[in-house]
Design a protein around this motif. Structure first.
Motif, PDB file in Angstrom:
ATOM      1  N   ALA A  34       0.740  -1.145   0.077  1.00 35.47           N
ATOM      2  CA  ALA A  34      -0.011   0.024   0.072  1.00 35.47           C
ATOM      3  C   ALA A  34       0.902   1.089   0.003  1.00 35.47           C
ATOM      4  O   ALA A  34       2.093   1.273   0.254  1.00 35.47           O
ATOM      5  N   GLY A  35       0.302   2.312  -0.352  1.00 36.94           N
ATOM      6  CA  GLY A  35       1.023   3.692  -0.101  1.00 36.94           C
ATOM      7  C   GLY A  35       0.590   4.315   1.101  1.00 36.94           C
ATOM      8  O   GLY A  35      -0.273   3.956   1.653  1.00 36.94           O
ATOM      9  N   ARG A  36       1.767   5.210   1.386  1.00 35.35           N
ATOM     10  CA  ARG A  36       1.453   6.094   2.565  1.00 35.35           C
ATOM     11  C   ARG A  36       0.338   7.163   2.637  1.00 35.35           C
ATOM     12  O   ARG A  36      -0.346   7.222   3.585  1.00 35.35           O
ATOM     13  N   SER A  37      -0.080   7.540   1.441  1.00 37.88           N
ATOM     14  CA  SER A  37      -1.116   8.334   1.192  1.00 37.88           C
ATOM     15  C   SER A  37      -2.475   7.516   0.928  1.00 37.88           C
ATOM     16  O   SER A  37      -3.576   8.193   0.743  1.00 37.88           O
ATOM     17  N   GLU A  38      -2.399   6.349   0.983  1.00 36.82           N
ATOM     18  CA  GLU A  38      -3.713   5.459   0.661  1.00 36.82           C
ATOM     19  C   GLU A  38      -4.451   5.297   2.135  1.00 36.82           C
ATOM     20  O   GLU A  38      -3.753   5.532   3.054  1.00 36.82           O
ATOM     21  N   ASP A  39      -5.662   5.064   1.699  1.00 38.43           N
ATOM     22  CA  ASP A  39      -6.503   4.548   3.110  1.00 38.43           C
ATOM     23  C   ASP A  39      -6.321   3.120   3.521  1.00 38.43           C
ATOM     24  O   ASP A  39      -6.448   2.232   2.594  1.00 38.43           O
ATOM     25  N   TRP A  40      -5.651   3.010   4.797  1.00 39.14           N
ATOM     26  CA  TRP A  40      -5.560   1.613   5.190  1.00 39.14           C
ATOM     27  C   TRP A  40      -6.624   1.003   5.688  1.00 39.14           C
ATOM     28  O   TRP A  40      -6.458  -0.321   6.306  1.00 39.14           O
ATOM     29  N   SER A  41      -7.641   1.704   6.172  1.00 41.90           N
ATOM     30  CA  SER A  41      -8.782   1.389   6.910  1.00 41.90           C
ATOM     31  C   SER A  41      -9.566  -0.059   6.190  1.00 41.90           C
ATOM     32  O   SER A  41      -9.929  -0.848   7.228  1.00 41.90           O
ATOM     33  N   GLU A  42      -9.417  -0.346   5.259  1.00 40.40           N
ATOM     34  CA  GLU A  42     -10.230  -1.568   4.616  1.00 40.40           C
ATOM     35  C   GLU A  42      -9.225  -2.581   4.452  1.00 40.40           C
ATOM     36  O   GLU A  42      -9.727  -3.535   3.906  1.00 40.40           O
ATOM     37  N   LEU A  43      -7.891  -2.439   4.732  1.00 43.44           N
ATOM     38  CA  LEU A  43      -7.022  -3.502   4.530  1.00 43.44           C
ATOM     39  C   LEU A  43      -7.332  -4.583   5.538  1.00 43.44           C
ATOM     40  O   LEU A  43      -7.531  -4.283   6.588  1.00 43.44           O
ATOM     41  N   ASP A  44      -6.843  -5.737   5.264  1.00 44.01           N
ATOM     42  CA  ASP A  44      -6.811  -7.006   5.917  1.00 44.01           C
ATOM     43  C   ASP A  44      -5.663  -6.877   6.653  1.00 44.01           C
ATOM     44  O   ASP A  44      -4.749  -7.674   6.097  1.00 44.01           O
ATOM     45  N   LEU A  45      -5.310  -6.635   8.083  1.00 38.90           N
ATOM     46  CA  LEU A  45      -4.019  -6.566   8.687  1.00 38.90           C
ATOM     47  C   LEU A  45      -3.564  -7.996   9.098  1.00 38.90           C
ATOM     48  O   LEU A  45      -2.385  -8.120   9.423  1.00 38.90           O
ATOM     49  N   LEU A  71      -4.523  -4.081  22.809  1.00 39.19           N
ATOM     50  CA  LEU A  71      -3.574  -3.917  21.518  1.00 39.19           C
ATOM     51  C   LEU A  71      -2.097  -3.827  22.031  1.00 39.19           C
ATOM     52  O   LEU A  71      -1.836  -2.896  23.131  1.00 39.19           O
ATOM     53  N   ARG A  72      -1.124  -4.437  21.452  1.00 39.28           N
ATOM     54  CA  ARG A  72       0.297  -4.013  21.647  1.00 39.28           C
ATOM     55  C   ARG A  72       1.210  -4.313  20.329  1.00 39.28           C
ATOM     56  O   ARG A  72       0.648  -4.947  19.471  1.00 39.28           O
ATOM     57  N   PHE A  73       2.100  -3.738  20.194  1.00 39.56           N
ATOM     58  CA  PHE A  73       3.051  -3.670  18.853  1.00 39.56           C
ATOM     59  C   PHE A  73       4.149  -4.555  19.480  1.00 39.56           C
ATOM     60  O   PHE A  73       4.741  -4.150  20.450  1.00 39.56           O
ATOM     61  N   SER A  74       4.688  -5.645  18.679  1.00 38.67           N
ATOM     62  CA  SER A  74       6.017  -6.060  18.718  1.00 38.67           C
ATOM     63  C   SER A  74       6.855  -5.553  17.352  1.00 38.67           C
ATOM     64  O   SER A  74       6.444  -5.862  16.244  1.00 38.67           O
ATOM     65  N   VAL A  75       7.827  -4.539  17.774  1.00 39.81           N
ATOM     66  CA  VAL A  75       8.325  -3.926  16.408  1.00 39.81           C
ATOM     67  C   VAL A  75       9.639  -4.414  16.441  1.00 39.81           C
ATOM     68  O   VAL A  75      10.482  -4.645  17.494  1.00 39.81           O
ATOM     69  N   LEU A 292      -7.320  -1.290  13.298  1.00 36.22           N
ATOM     70  CA  LEU A 292      -7.559  -2.414  14.051  1.00 36.22           C
ATOM     71  C   LEU A 292      -8.821  -2.016  15.200  1.00 36.22           C
ATOM     72  O   LEU A 292      -9.035  -3.111  16.103  1.00 36.22           O
ATOM     73  N   GLY A 293      -9.429  -0.926  15.044  1.00 33.13           N
ATOM     74  CA  GLY A 293     -10.554  -0.538  15.825  1.00 33.13           C
ATOM     75  C   GLY A 293     -10.072   0.212  17.055  1.00 33.13           C
ATOM     76  O   GLY A 293     -10.927   0.742  18.048  1.00 33.13           O
ATOM     77  N   ALA A 294      -9.006   0.642  17.153  1.00 31.15           N
ATOM     78  CA  ALA A 294      -8.572   1.418  18.357  1.00 31.15           C
ATOM     79  C   ALA A 294      -8.585   3.060  18.175  1.00 31.15           C
ATOM     80  O   ALA A 294      -8.228   3.460  16.992  1.00 31.15           O
ATOM     81  N   ASP A 295      -8.777   3.328  19.298  1.00 32.65           N
ATOM     82  CA  ASP A 295      -8.976   5.083  19.416  1.00 32.65           C
ATOM     83  C   ASP A 295      -7.646   5.740  19.647  1.00 32.65           C
ATOM     84  O   ASP A 295      -6.819   4.806  19.984  1.00 32.65           O
ATOM     85  N   ARG A 296      -7.493   6.899  19.722  1.00 30.68           N
ATOM     86  CA  ARG A 296      -6.194   7.661  19.943  1.00 30.68           C
ATOM     87  C   ARG A 296      -5.730   6.993  21.310  1.00 30.68           C
ATOM     88  O   ARG A 296      -4.502   6.893  21.761  1.00 30.68           O
ATOM     89  N   SER A 297      -6.679   7.127  22.507  1.00 24.80           N
ATOM     90  CA  SER A 297      -6.251   6.692  23.679  1.00 24.80           C
ATOM     91  C   SER A 297      -5.759   5.483  23.608  1.00 24.80           C
ATOM     92  O   SER A 297      -4.843   5.187  24.526  1.00 24.80           O
TER      93      SER A 297
END
Length: 431
Positions: A34-45, A71-75, A292-297
Motif C-alpha cells: 500500500a502507499g503512505r497516502s492511501e487509506d489503510w482502513s479497509e486492509l486486512d491486517l 493491543l500491543r506492538f511487537s516492533v 484494528l479499531g483502536a481510538d487515540r487513547s
C-alpha cells in the motif's frame, strides 16, 4: 539462510534497492503493498501490509483476534543505508587528462577501504516520461544500477609517499574523487551516460540520488567457511533477518500487531522524512491501530505496553586490537545475537528489555551475548534511542557481531544470520 542473505545483499546496492527487495520478499509472503497516502482502513491486517517510501519500509501483520483495549506492538527496527560515496548533483570533474566524478562522503566511512576497488553505481533517477522532455509527460522515479567496473579511487604509489605505512591520511575533498575515464571532462558527461543507460535523451534525466558500490560479491570465508565477507552487512544483515522473521511468522499472537520498519538515513543521524527521527513509524503505528479499531487513547496505551527490537550490527572482539574492547564484554563471531548496552543511552537497552530479548533467544534455542562499550572511547548509536524518545516505547538494542564495521567490505560469522533471524522470529511469535 546465508545464501538468502547473499541474494538480498546482491539485490540491494542502495537503500532504495534494499527497500524494494524487502517489499518484494514480503509481497511474496502474501503481504499487500500500500502507499503512505492511501487509506489503510479497509486492509486486512491479518494478511498484512507493506508500505515503501524511498529507502524506507514499514510492514505489519496483526493477530486474528485484536481487542483494542489489549493491543500491543511487537516492533523490529533496522536501517537500509550504509556508509559510501555519493555522487554530487554536478559530478563531472577531472584534471591532467583524467575524467572523474565528484562525490560526497556519506556517513562514517572507513575511507581507506574504498581505495583500489572496482566500483559500480546505483540509486534512483528522476526521468521525464517518454523520450522527449518537451512532451509534457510527468516525471518518473526509477531504480537504476550499473554493475560494470565504472569507477576506482586509485591510491598513491608508495614510491611517492614513503611514510604511508606509518599513517595514511586521506582528505575527503582531494583524495577520494574516483576516476572513470581518460580525456577532458564534459559538463554533462554523467547525465549523458545515464541517458545512454536508459535510452532517453539527456534532458530527460532530471535528477539523481546515486552512490558507488563495491562489485565484489558476498563470499564465505575461512578454512571451513565459518565466516562471510560482504559489503553492507551493516545493516542489510539485520534488515534481512527482520524481513525473514516477519515473512516466516506462522501466526501473530492475539492482541498483537507485528511490525517491521527499515529506515533510511541512520548512518547520518536519521534526520530526514524517511529516517527514524521522522514521524513515519509513529504515524504508521497509529494508522494500524485505527484499522484494528483502536481510538487515540487506546493507541497510546498500546505503545506503552509495546517493545521495539532495534537490530543493527554489533562489534565483535578484534584479535589484533583487544585493547579497544571492554575486557568483560567480548562478543564473538558465531556466538549468537548481541544485546548492546550503554549507561548513557547510546543504546536504548535497559534491564527489562534485555531480559525480554534474552528470553526470545532462549525460546529460539540460540545463545546470546552482551556488549558494553569501552569507557575511554566514544560510543556509536542506533535508531534505538531515537525510537524510544520519539514514541516513549521500550527498546532493546541488539545485533549480530561483526568486524570491519563501516568498511566497503565487512566480515561476519556464517552462523549468525540464522541465529538472529530465529531470535527475531521468536520475539514476534511470543508477542
Amino acid at each position: 539462510m546465508l545464501d538468502s542473505l547473499f541474494e538480498f545483499i546482491e539485490a540491494s546496492p542502495s537503500p532504495y534497492h534494499a527497500a524494494a527487495s524487502a517489499a518484494d520478499r514480503l509481497s511474496a509472503a502474501g503481504l499487500l503493498e500500500a502507499g503512505r497516502s492511501e487509506d489503510w482502513s479497509e486492509l486486512d491486517l491479518a494478511v498484512g501490509l507493506t508500505v515503501r517510501d524511498g529507502g524506507t519500509v514499514v510492514a505489519a501483520r496483526a493477530g486474528p483476534d485484536v481487542d483494542p483495549e489489549q493491543l500491543r506492538f511487537s516492533v523490529i527496527g533496522a536501517h537500509t543505508d550504509s556508509p559510501n560515496l555519493r555522487l554530487r548533483p554536478q559530478p563531472d570533474t577531472g584534471a591532467l587528462g583524467y575524467r572523474q566524478l565528484g562525490v560526497e562522503i556519506y556517513g562514517g566511512v572507513l575511507l581507506n577501504s574504498w581505495l583500489d576497488r572496482d566500483l559500480g553505481l546505483s540509486g534512483r533517477l528522476v526521468v521525464q516520461d517518454g523520450t522527449d522532455s518537451a512532451t509534457g509527460a510527468g516525471p518518473e522515479t526509477v531504480l537504476w544500477r550499473c554493475d560494470r567496473a565504472l569507477l576506482r579511487v586509485p591510491q598513491l604509489a608508495i614510491h611517492l609517499d614513503r611514510d604511508v605505512n606509518d599513517g595514511l591520511k586521506l582528505d575527503r575533498q582531494q583524495h577520494m574523487t574516483p576516476v572513470w575515464g581518460l580525456g577532458e571532462p564534459s559538463a554533462d558527461g554523467f547525465r549523458s551516460f545515464l541517458a545512454e543507460e536508459l535510452a532517453v535523451v539527456p534532458d530527460a534525466v532530471l535528477a539523481w540520488d546515486v552512490m558507488a558500490h563495491d562489485l565484489t560479491p558476498p563470499a564465505r570465508l575461512g578454512r571451513n567457511g565459518e565466516m562471510y565477507a560482504a559489503g553492507r552487512i551493516d545493516n542489510l544483515a539485520s534488515c534481512h533477518a527482520a524481513v525473514e522473521a516477519l515473512a516466516g511468522l506462522s501466526a501473530v499472537p492475539d492482541n498483537t500487531a507485528a511490525v517491521v520498519v527499515l529506515f533510511d538515513h541512520e548512518e547520518i543521524g536519521s534526520d530526514s522524512a524517511t529516517g527514524a527521527s521522522s514521524p513515519i513509524l509513529a504515524d504508521a503505528l497509529e494508522r494500524i491501530a485505527a484499522a484494528l479499531g483502536a481510538d487515540r487513547s487506546q493507541y497510546l496505551r498500546a505503545v506503552a505496553r509495546s517493545l521495539c527490537v532495534s537490530a543493527d550490527g554489533a562489534h565483535a572482539v578484534h584479535p589484533n586490537y583487544p585493547e579497544r574492547h571492554e575486557p568483560q564484554h567480548l562478543p564473538a563471531l558465531n556466538g549468537g545475537p548481541v544485546i548492546k548496552t550503554n549507561a548513557n543511552v547510546r543504546y536504548a537497552t535497559d534491564a527489562r528489555t534485555s531480559a525480554r530479548f534474552a528470553a526470545a533467544c532462549d525460546t529460539a534455542g540460540v545463545p546470546h551475548q552482551i556488549y558494553s562499550h569501552r569507557g575511554n572511547l566514544p560510543c556509536g548509536s542506533t535508531i534505538g534511542p531515537i525510537t524510544a524518545s520519539r514514541l516513549g516505547m521500550s527498546v532493546v538494542d541488539v545485533g549480530s557481531p561483526m568486524l570491519s564495521m563501516h568498511s566497503a567490505r565487512e566480515l561476519g560469522g556464517s552462523d549468525d544470520p540464522a541465529m538472529l533471524t530465529a531470535a527475531l522470529g521468536a520475539f514476534l511469535a511470543d508477542g
